[in-house]
Write a protein that holds these residues in place. Structure first.
Motif, PDB file in Angstrom:
ATOM      1  N   ASN A   1      -8.911 -41.867 -30.211  1.00 50.07           N
ATOM      2  CA  ASN A   1      -8.594 -43.468 -30.176  1.00 50.07           C
ATOM      3  C   ASN A   1      -7.919 -43.969 -29.102  1.00 50.07           C
ATOM      4  OD1 ASN A   1     -10.016 -44.014 -32.782  1.00 50.07           O
ATOM      5  ND2 ASN A   1      -8.082 -43.651 -33.802  1.00 50.07           N
ATOM      6  N   LEU A   2      -6.964 -42.913 -28.531  1.00 53.66           N
ATOM      7  CA  LEU A   2      -6.002 -43.192 -27.524  1.00 53.66           C
ATOM      8  C   LEU A   2      -7.111 -43.180 -26.124  1.00 53.66           C
ATOM      9  CD1 LEU A   2      -2.897 -41.018 -28.247  1.00 53.66           C
ATOM     10  CD2 LEU A   2      -2.828 -43.578 -28.193  1.00 53.66           C
ATOM     11  N   ASN A   3      -7.829 -42.088 -26.298  1.00 60.52           N
ATOM     12  CA  ASN A   3      -8.809 -42.019 -24.971  1.00 60.52           C
ATOM     13  C   ASN A   3      -9.697 -43.554 -25.088  1.00 60.52           C
ATOM     14  OD1 ASN A   3      -8.095 -39.704 -23.257  1.00 60.52           O
ATOM     15  ND2 ASN A   3      -8.454 -38.525 -25.260  1.00 60.52           N
ATOM     16  N   ASN A   4     -10.286 -43.637 -25.997  1.00 55.13           N
ATOM     17  CA  ASN A   4     -11.301 -44.962 -26.233  1.00 55.13           C
ATOM     18  C   ASN A   4     -10.312 -45.942 -25.578  1.00 55.13           C
ATOM     19  OD1 ASN A   4     -13.338 -43.288 -26.878  1.00 55.13           O
ATOM     20  ND2 ASN A   4     -13.034 -43.837 -29.120  1.00 55.13           N
TER      21      ASN A   4
ATOM     22  N   PHE B   1      10.318 -32.683 -25.423  1.00 52.63           N
ATOM     23  CA  PHE B   1       9.679 -33.350 -26.529  1.00 52.63           C
ATOM     24  C   PHE B   1       8.152 -33.462 -26.437  1.00 52.63           C
ATOM     25  CE2 PHE B   1       7.632 -37.221 -28.003  1.00 52.63           C
ATOM     26  CZ  PHE B   1       8.259 -37.532 -29.333  1.00 52.63           C
ATOM     27  N   THR B   2       7.559 -33.189 -27.716  1.00 45.91           N
ATOM     28  CA  THR B   2       6.011 -33.319 -27.814  1.00 45.91           C
ATOM     29  C   THR B   2       5.537 -33.730 -29.147  1.00 45.91           C
ATOM     30  OG1 THR B   2       6.011 -30.995 -28.772  1.00 45.91           O
ATOM     31  CG2 THR B   2       5.666 -31.149 -26.108  1.00 45.91           C
ATOM     32  N   LYS B   3       4.386 -34.287 -29.423  1.00 47.96           N
ATOM     33  CA  LYS B   3       3.786 -34.887 -30.470  1.00 47.96           C
ATOM     34  C   LYS B   3       2.467 -34.336 -30.757  1.00 47.96           C
ATOM     35  CE  LYS B   3       3.834 -39.717 -31.964  1.00 47.96           C
ATOM     36  NZ  LYS B   3       5.377 -39.886 -32.425  1.00 47.96           N
ATOM     37  N   ILE B   4       2.545 -34.029 -32.200  1.00 48.46           N
ATOM     38  CA  ILE B   4       1.179 -33.605 -32.868  1.00 48.46           C
ATOM     39  C   ILE B   4       0.246 -34.704 -32.951  1.00 48.46           C
ATOM     40  CG2 ILE B   4      -0.072 -32.313 -34.821  1.00 48.46           C
ATOM     41  CD1 ILE B   4       2.774 -31.211 -35.201  1.00 48.46           C
ATOM     42  N   LEU B   5      -0.845 -34.613 -32.106  1.00 45.07           N
ATOM     43  CA  LEU B   5      -1.825 -35.781 -32.384  1.00 45.07           C
ATOM     44  C   LEU B   5      -3.146 -35.326 -32.757  1.00 45.07           C
ATOM     45  CD1 LEU B   5      -1.270 -37.536 -29.116  1.00 45.07           C
ATOM     46  CD2 LEU B   5      -0.459 -38.417 -31.252  1.00 45.07           C
ATOM     47  N   ASP B   6      -3.753 -35.750 -33.971  1.00 40.65           N
ATOM     48  CA  ASP B   6      -5.109 -35.103 -34.505  1.00 40.65           C
ATOM     49  C   ASP B   6      -5.939 -35.525 -33.676  1.00 40.65           C
ATOM     50  OD1 ASP B   6      -5.814 -37.680 -35.434  1.00 40.65           O
ATOM     51  OD2 ASP B   6      -4.911 -37.043 -37.457  1.00 40.65           O
ATOM     52  N   GLN B   7      -7.306 -35.011 -33.719  1.00 41.46           N
ATOM     53  CA  GLN B   7      -8.328 -35.174 -32.892  1.00 41.46           C
ATOM     54  C   GLN B   7      -8.884 -36.755 -33.038  1.00 41.46           C
ATOM     55  OE1 GLN B   7      -9.927 -33.352 -30.554  1.00 41.46           O
ATOM     56  NE2 GLN B   7      -8.073 -31.998 -31.179  1.00 41.46           N
TER      57      GLN B   7
ATOM     58  N   HIS C   1      -0.851 -43.465 -21.724  1.00 43.24           N
ATOM     59  CA  HIS C   1      -0.885 -42.416 -20.798  1.00 43.24           C
ATOM     60  C   HIS C   1       0.530 -41.305 -21.265  1.00 43.24           C
ATOM     61  CE1 HIS C   1      -3.782 -42.523 -17.852  1.00 43.24           C
ATOM     62  NE2 HIS C   1      -3.397 -44.030 -17.766  1.00 43.24           N
ATOM     63  N   THR C   2       1.634 -42.172 -21.757  1.00 45.06           N
ATOM     64  CA  THR C   2       2.931 -41.211 -22.246  1.00 45.06           C
ATOM     65  C   THR C   2       2.467 -40.632 -23.493  1.00 45.06           C
ATOM     66  OG1 THR C   2       4.296 -42.964 -21.263  1.00 45.06           O
ATOM     67  CG2 THR C   2       5.183 -41.738 -23.098  1.00 45.06           C
ATOM     68  N   MET C   3       1.858 -41.268 -24.331  1.00 47.41           N
ATOM     69  CA  MET C   3       1.583 -40.769 -25.598  1.00 47.41           C
ATOM     70  C   MET C   3       0.489 -39.311 -25.367  1.00 47.41           C
ATOM     71  SD  MET C   3       2.766 -42.005 -28.130  1.00 47.41           S
ATOM     72  CE  MET C   3       1.746 -41.718 -29.548  1.00 47.41           C
ATOM     73  N   LEU C   4      -0.290 -39.506 -24.413  1.00 47.53           N
ATOM     74  CA  LEU C   4      -1.447 -38.516 -24.080  1.00 47.53           C
ATOM     75  C   LEU C   4      -0.591 -37.229 -23.315  1.00 47.53           C
ATOM     76  CD1 LEU C   4      -4.483 -40.449 -22.765  1.00 47.53           C
ATOM     77  CD2 LEU C   4      -4.366 -38.904 -24.921  1.00 47.53           C
ATOM     78  N   SER C   5       0.497 -37.824 -22.649  1.00 46.06           N
ATOM     79  CA  SER C   5       0.953 -36.431 -21.805  1.00 46.06           C
ATOM     80  C   SER C   5       2.068 -35.779 -22.756  1.00 46.06           C
ATOM     81  CB  SER C   5       2.051 -37.058 -20.886  1.00 46.06           C
ATOM     82  OG  SER C   5       3.093 -37.663 -21.518  1.00 46.06           O
ATOM     83  N   TYR C   6       2.489 -36.388 -23.877  1.00 40.94           N
ATOM     84  CA  TYR C   6       2.970 -35.483 -24.738  1.00 40.94           C
ATOM     85  C   TYR C   6       2.144 -34.426 -25.516  1.00 40.94           C
ATOM     86  CZ  TYR C   6       6.598 -39.300 -25.166  1.00 40.94           C
ATOM     87  OH  TYR C   6       7.551 -39.920 -24.962  1.00 40.94           O
ATOM     88  N   GLU C   7       0.884 -34.737 -25.643  1.00 41.89           N
ATOM     89  CA  GLU C   7      -0.014 -33.843 -26.408  1.00 41.89           C
ATOM     90  C   GLU C   7      -0.569 -32.755 -25.155  1.00 41.89           C
ATOM     91  OE1 GLU C   7      -2.790 -31.517 -28.890  1.00 41.89           O
ATOM     92  OE2 GLU C   7      -0.906 -33.175 -29.243  1.00 41.89           O
ATOM     93  N   GLU C   8      -0.562 -33.109 -24.012  1.00 38.49           N
ATOM     94  CA  GLU C   8      -1.272 -32.247 -23.070  1.00 38.49           C
ATOM     95  C   GLU C   8      -0.453 -31.241 -22.275  1.00 38.49           C
ATOM     96  OE1 GLU C   8      -2.344 -35.361 -19.858  1.00 38.49           O
ATOM     97  OE2 GLU C   8      -3.948 -35.898 -20.907  1.00 38.49           O
ATOM     98  N   LYS C   9       1.171 -31.627 -22.399  1.00 41.64           N
ATOM     99  CA  LYS C   9       2.060 -30.520 -22.005  1.00 41.64           C
ATOM    100  C   LYS C   9       2.575 -29.471 -23.292  1.00 41.64           C
ATOM    101  CE  LYS C   9       6.147 -33.022 -22.906  1.00 41.64           C
ATOM    102  NZ  LYS C   9       7.561 -33.587 -22.508  1.00 41.64           N
ATOM    103  N   MET C  10       1.815 -29.650 -24.142  1.00 40.09           N
ATOM    104  CA  MET C  10       2.344 -28.555 -25.231  1.00 40.09           C
ATOM    105  C   MET C  10       2.030 -26.975 -24.991  1.00 40.09           C
ATOM    106  SD  MET C  10       1.239 -30.848 -28.793  1.00 40.09           S
ATOM    107  CE  MET C  10       2.070 -29.464 -29.857  1.00 40.09           C
ATOM    108  N   GLU C  11       0.848 -26.969 -24.427  1.00 38.67           N
ATOM    109  CA  GLU C  11       0.675 -25.711 -24.271  1.00 38.67           C
ATOM    110  C   GLU C  11       1.442 -24.985 -23.144  1.00 38.67           C
ATOM    111  OE1 GLU C  11      -1.473 -23.554 -25.558  1.00 38.67           O
ATOM    112  OE2 GLU C  11      -2.271 -25.089 -26.924  1.00 38.67           O
TER     113      GLU C  11
END
Length: 216
Positions: free
Chosen positions: A85-88, A74-80, A117-127
């Motif tokens: 916002n998540l990192n801040n 499962f992955t999620k498309i997160l725009d910039q 962290h879960t939300m960010l992991s969805y984006e990070e593993k897409m590649e």
């Protein structure tokens, strides 16, 4: 005792029913597209389903006995903007946890931090998930209209048996929030060749080595 229902009572009941419907329907999982939308009998096919509220997908349901599949990721498309916002927010919480002394508030912040962290992991593993598919999704990003209902991506592996009945079948995804509506998927006798981006120039065209074939 017979109770008389006035017009006002009926109206109030209708409002209550409609309100309850929208409250239960607003988080209902759904799938809006499937790519590619077909498979050749006797082969396996990696398929991407896009929708909303698909997090935690656990099962695939199909209407054809000759088709089976398993969820790979499962992955999620997160725009910039969402990523910023998540990192801040993550940095803000980490900073507050260094200074706060209230244990109850600490627990709430830790829980929120885990979710970020879960939300960010969805984006990070897409590649790493499927480089070819993710390259395609990134290339067509500029061509798509923003649509929050298609940001959740479930990658599945489908297999069609050689004796599977060709034609139309339906696919659903099972999640902790419920089961999606069906999407149509096709089983056929021709190889399925997927589009690859970029392909705006002749030299970038996808080669089709043999016909007949299905171009997705």
């Amino acid at each position: 005792m017979i109770r008389k229902i006035t017009g006002t009572g009926i109206k109030a009941s209708a409002v209550f029913i409609l309100t309850a419907f929208f409250l239960t329907a607003q988080d209902r999982p759904h799938i809006g597209y499937i790519f590619p939308a077909g498979i050749k009998r006797g082969e396996k096919q990696i398929v991407l389903l896009g929708g909303q509220f698909l997090e935690g997908a656990v099962e695939i349901r199909v209407t054809s006995e000759g088709l089976s599949g398993k969820i790979q990721s499962f992955t999620k498309i997160l725009d910039q903007q969402q990523l910023r916002n998540l990192n801040n927010r993550k940095e803000n919480i980490e900073d507050r946890l260094q200074k706060i002394g209230n244990e109850e508030e600490k627990k709430k912040l830790v829980k929120e931090l885990e979710r970020i962290h879960t939300m960010l992991s969805y984006e990070e593993k897409m590649e790493d998930d499927d480089p070819e598919m993710m390259r395609f999704m990134k290339q067509i990003e500029r061509k798509k209209q923003p649509n929050a209902q298609l940001t959740d991506l479930v990658r599945i592996e489908l297999e069609a048996k050689k004796n599977a009945v060709p034609g139309r079948t339906e696919i659903r995804i099972v999640t902790p929030k419920g089961v999606t509506d069906p999407l149509v998927f096709y089983i056929g006798d021709y190889p399925v060749i997927t589009e690859k981006e970029p392909n705006d120039q002749k030299k970038q065209a996808v080669e089709i080595s043999a016909l007949p074939a299905v171009m997705s």
